[in-house]
Design a protein around this motif. Structure first.
Motif, PDB file in Angstrom:
ATOM      1  N   TRP A   1      -4.323  15.439  -2.340  1.00 46.99           N
ATOM      2  CA  TRP A   1      -4.925  14.282  -3.013  1.00 46.99           C
ATOM      3  C   TRP A   1      -4.460  12.982  -2.369  1.00 46.99           C
ATOM      4  O   TRP A   1      -5.268  12.087  -2.098  1.00 46.99           O
ATOM      5  CB  TRP A   1      -4.566  14.294  -4.505  1.00 46.99           C
ATOM      6  N   LEU A   2      -3.153  12.856  -2.136  1.00 47.28           N
ATOM      7  CA  LEU A   2      -2.613  11.626  -1.576  1.00 47.28           C
ATOM      8  C   LEU A   2      -3.159  11.375  -0.171  1.00 47.28           C
ATOM      9  O   LEU A   2      -3.583  10.252   0.144  1.00 47.28           O
ATOM     10  CB  LEU A   2      -1.077  11.664  -1.561  1.00 47.28           C
ATOM     11  N   ARG A   3      -3.203  12.408   0.648  1.00 52.61           N
ATOM     12  CA  ARG A   3      -3.742  12.269   2.006  1.00 52.61           C
ATOM     13  C   ARG A   3      -5.196  11.780   1.946  1.00 52.61           C
ATOM     14  O   ARG A   3      -5.582  10.846   2.652  1.00 52.61           O
ATOM     15  CB  ARG A   3      -3.666  13.619   2.729  1.00 52.61           C
ATOM     16  N   ALA A   4      -5.983  12.430   1.092  1.00 55.74           N
ATOM     17  CA  ALA A   4      -7.389  12.037   0.947  1.00 55.74           C
ATOM     18  C   ALA A   4      -7.512  10.607   0.417  1.00 55.74           C
ATOM     19  O   ALA A   4      -8.348   9.828   0.884  1.00 55.74           O
ATOM     20  CB  ALA A   4      -8.118  13.018   0.036  1.00 55.74           C
ATOM     21  N   SER A   5      -6.675  10.259  -0.557  1.00 56.17           N
ATOM     22  CA  SER A   5      -6.715   8.911  -1.135  1.00 56.17           C
ATOM     23  C   SER A   5      -6.379   7.844  -0.109  1.00 56.17           C
ATOM     24  O   SER A   5      -7.030   6.797  -0.047  1.00 56.17           O
ATOM     25  CB  SER A   5      -5.745   8.813  -2.317  1.00 56.17           C
ATOM     26  N   LEU A   6      -5.354   8.111   0.689  1.00 50.82           N
ATOM     27  CA  LEU A   6      -4.937   7.127   1.684  1.00 50.82           C
ATOM     28  C   LEU A   6      -5.967   6.951   2.794  1.00 50.82           C
ATOM     29  O   LEU A   6      -6.028   5.890   3.423  1.00 50.82           O
ATOM     30  CB  LEU A   6      -3.584   7.519   2.286  1.00 50.82           C
TER      31      LEU A   6
ATOM     32  N   TRP B   1      -1.704   1.331  -4.544  1.00 47.88           N
ATOM     33  CA  TRP B   1      -0.626   0.367  -4.356  1.00 47.88           C
ATOM     34  C   TRP B   1       0.619   0.798  -5.123  1.00 47.88           C
ATOM     35  O   TRP B   1       0.523   1.405  -6.189  1.00 47.88           O
ATOM     36  CB  TRP B   1      -1.047  -1.009  -4.872  1.00 47.88           C
ATOM     37  N   ILE B   2       1.770   0.405  -4.598  1.00 50.71           N
ATOM     38  CA  ILE B   2       3.048   0.575  -5.280  1.00 50.71           C
ATOM     39  C   ILE B   2       3.538  -0.822  -5.642  1.00 50.71           C
ATOM     40  O   ILE B   2       3.659  -1.691  -4.769  1.00 50.71           O
ATOM     41  CB  ILE B   2       4.107   1.255  -4.371  1.00 50.71           C
TER      42      ILE B   2
ATOM     43  N   ASN C   1      12.323  -2.282  -5.253  1.00 52.79           N
ATOM     44  CA  ASN C   1      12.479  -1.114  -6.113  1.00 52.79           C
ATOM     45  C   ASN C   1      11.131  -0.794  -6.734  1.00 52.79           C
ATOM     46  O   ASN C   1      10.519  -1.657  -7.365  1.00 52.79           O
ATOM     47  CB  ASN C   1      13.499  -1.393  -7.228  1.00 52.79           C
ATOM     48  N   PRO C   2      10.631   0.419  -6.574  1.00 48.62           N
ATOM     49  CA  PRO C   2       9.311   0.767  -7.106  1.00 48.62           C
ATOM     50  C   PRO C   2       9.311   0.780  -8.629  1.00 48.62           C
ATOM     51  O   PRO C   2      10.220   1.337  -9.248  1.00 48.62           O
ATOM     52  CB  PRO C   2       9.053   2.161  -6.534  1.00 48.62           C
ATOM     53  N   ILE C   3       8.300   0.131  -9.207  1.00 48.38           N
ATOM     54  CA  ILE C   3       8.223   0.059 -10.665  1.00 48.38           C
ATOM     55  C   ILE C   3       6.939   0.666 -11.220  1.00 48.38           C
ATOM     56  O   ILE C   3       6.836   0.899 -12.422  1.00 48.38           O
ATOM     57  CB  ILE C   3       8.353  -1.392 -11.169  1.00 48.38           C
ATOM     58  N   GLY C   4       5.949   0.917 -10.382  1.00 53.77           N
ATOM     59  CA  GLY C   4       4.698   1.478 -10.871  1.00 53.77           C
ATOM     60  C   GLY C   4       3.677   1.582  -9.764  1.00 53.77           C
ATOM     61  O   GLY C   4       3.921   1.158  -8.630  1.00 53.77           O
ATOM     62  N   THR C   5       2.546   2.143 -10.124  1.00 51.98           N
ATOM     63  CA  THR C   5       1.466   2.306  -9.159  1.00 51.98           C
ATOM     64  C   THR C   5       0.148   1.892  -9.801  1.00 51.98           C
ATOM     65  O   THR C   5      -0.029   1.982 -11.016  1.00 51.98           O
ATOM     66  CB  THR C   5       1.397   3.773  -8.658  1.00 51.98           C
ATOM     67  N   VAL C   6      -0.738   1.406  -8.964  1.00 48.62           N
ATOM     68  CA  VAL C   6      -2.079   1.046  -9.411  1.00 48.62           C
ATOM     69  C   VAL C   6      -3.071   1.535  -8.362  1.00 48.62           C
ATOM     70  O   VAL C   6      -2.800   1.479  -7.172  1.00 48.62           O
ATOM     71  CB  VAL C   6      -2.217  -0.475  -9.676  1.00 48.62           C
ATOM     72  N   ARG C   7      -4.179   2.085  -8.860  1.00 46.66           N
ATOM     73  CA  ARG C   7      -5.213   2.603  -7.966  1.00 46.66           C
ATOM     74  C   ARG C   7      -6.522   1.891  -8.275  1.00 46.66           C
ATOM     75  O   ARG C   7      -6.871   1.693  -9.439  1.00 46.66           O
ATOM     76  CB  ARG C   7      -5.379   4.115  -8.190  1.00 46.66           C
TER      77      ARG C   7
ATOM     78  N   LEU D   1       0.840  -1.191   0.000  1.00 41.19           N
ATOM     79  CA  LEU D   1       0.000   0.000   0.000  1.00 41.19           C
ATOM     80  C   LEU D   1       0.879   1.246   0.000  1.00 41.19           C
ATOM     81  O   LEU D   1       1.928   1.278   0.657  1.00 41.19           O
ATOM     82  CB  LEU D   1      -0.936   0.005   1.203  1.00 41.19           C
ATOM     83  N   ALA D   2       0.478   2.245  -0.756  1.00 42.75           N
ATOM     84  CA  ALA D   2       1.203   3.515  -0.795  1.00 42.75           C
ATOM     85  C   ALA D   2       1.103   4.205   0.556  1.00 42.75           C
ATOM     86  O   ALA D   2       0.187   3.945   1.338  1.00 42.75           O
ATOM     87  CB  ALA D   2       0.625   4.415  -1.888  1.00 42.75           C
ATOM     88  N   ALA D   3       2.055   5.091   0.819  1.00 44.08           N
ATOM     89  CA  ALA D   3       2.090   5.849   2.069  1.00 44.08           C
ATOM     90  C   ALA D   3       2.531   7.275   1.750  1.00 44.08           C
ATOM     91  O   ALA D   3       2.991   7.565   0.638  1.00 44.08           O
ATOM     92  CB  ALA D   3       3.037   5.189   3.058  1.00 44.08           C
ATOM     93  N   MET D   4       2.422   8.145   2.721  1.00 45.27           N
ATOM     94  CA  MET D   4       2.792   9.541   2.505  1.00 45.27           C
ATOM     95  C   MET D   4       4.260   9.691   2.098  1.00 45.27           C
ATOM     96  O   MET D   4       4.593  10.588   1.327  1.00 45.27           O
ATOM     97  CB  MET D   4       2.497  10.397   3.744  1.00 45.27           C
ATOM     98  N   HIS D   5       5.128   8.793   2.540  1.00 43.82           N
ATOM     99  CA  HIS D   5       6.537   8.915   2.144  1.00 43.82           C
ATOM    100  C   HIS D   5       6.749   8.638   0.654  1.00 43.82           C
ATOM    101  O   HIS D   5       7.832   8.877   0.136  1.00 43.82           O
ATOM    102  CB  HIS D   5       7.442   8.024   3.018  1.00 43.82           C
ATOM    103  N   ASP D   6       5.713   8.153  -0.052  1.00 45.86           N
ATOM    104  CA  ASP D   6       5.787   7.925  -1.494  1.00 45.86           C
ATOM    105  C   ASP D   6       5.415   9.169  -2.303  1.00 45.86           C
ATOM    106  O   ASP D   6       5.448   9.131  -3.537  1.00 45.86           O
ATOM    107  CB  ASP D   6       4.839   6.789  -1.894  1.00 45.86           C
ATOM    108  N   ALA D   7       5.062  10.252  -1.631  1.00 45.49           N
ATOM    109  CA  ALA D   7       4.507  11.423  -2.310  1.00 45.49           C
ATOM    110  C   ALA D   7       5.400  11.946  -3.437  1.00 45.49           C
ATOM    111  O   ALA D   7       4.919  12.199  -4.549  1.00 45.49           O
ATOM    112  CB  ALA D   7       4.214  12.539  -1.306  1.00 45.49           C
TER     113      ALA D   7
END
Length: 169
Positions: free
Chosen positions: A67-72, A80-81, A87-93, A31-37
């Protein structure tokens, strides 16, 4: 695990990393987090990403953080990352709609056109058990091809956007 600036340093030398990632067997998701901003904003504001996005405008850091805060914090949204060897390769929502979800995805710019998109989407669709829909711009040929290869079927098209569905049930 790399965070913050470490992600950016990683992608400054993509040639060696791309070889490692393309030969890696598994894509994992967290799951994505604020440190991924910063990373997510960099991918979001990438010129090619914006050209293929339904919302092509540049996004400011302040707007992105809101947006990220609201999304999380949204129980009907999962962000998701995708990672290979951390190593991050992409994101999916996924935006939940009853027992189904609308999904969107972005592959890291340094990893596009390397044959990873289909593998990424095949892994991503397994994160949700219900049917999936995706809105894809009709000139986004890479995403259209990948979606179709993973089993999405075109439902409709209007104003330069096509609607795709993956029936899983």
């Amino acid at each position: 695990k790399l965070t913050g600036r470490g992600y950016f340093a990683l992608w400054k030398k993509p040639s060696n990393l791309v070889k490692v990632i393309l030969n890696a067997p598994n894509i994992n998701f967290r799951l994505a987090a604020m440190h991924d901003a910063k990373l997510l904003l960099e991918w979001r504001n990438d010129e090619e990403t914006r050209a293929r996005s339904l919302s092509p405008d540049l996004v400011s850091m302040a707007s992105h953080l809101d947006w990220l805060r609201a999304s999380l914090n949204d129980p009907k949204r999962k962000l998701w990352i995708g990672e290979i060897d951390q190593n991050p390769i992409g994101t999916v929502r996924f935006d939940l709609l009853n027992n189904n979800a609308e999904m969107s995805w972005t592959l890291a710019p340094a990893l596009r056109n390397k044959g990873l998109g289909k593998k990424f989407l095949e892994a991503a669709v397994e994160l949700f058990s219900g049917d999936l829909v995706a809105k894809i711009k009709t000139d986004n040929f890479a995403s259209l091809k990948i979606a179709q290869s993973v089993g999405f079927q075109k439902m409709s098209e209007s104003d330069g956007v096509s609607m795709w569905r993956l029936k899983k049930n």
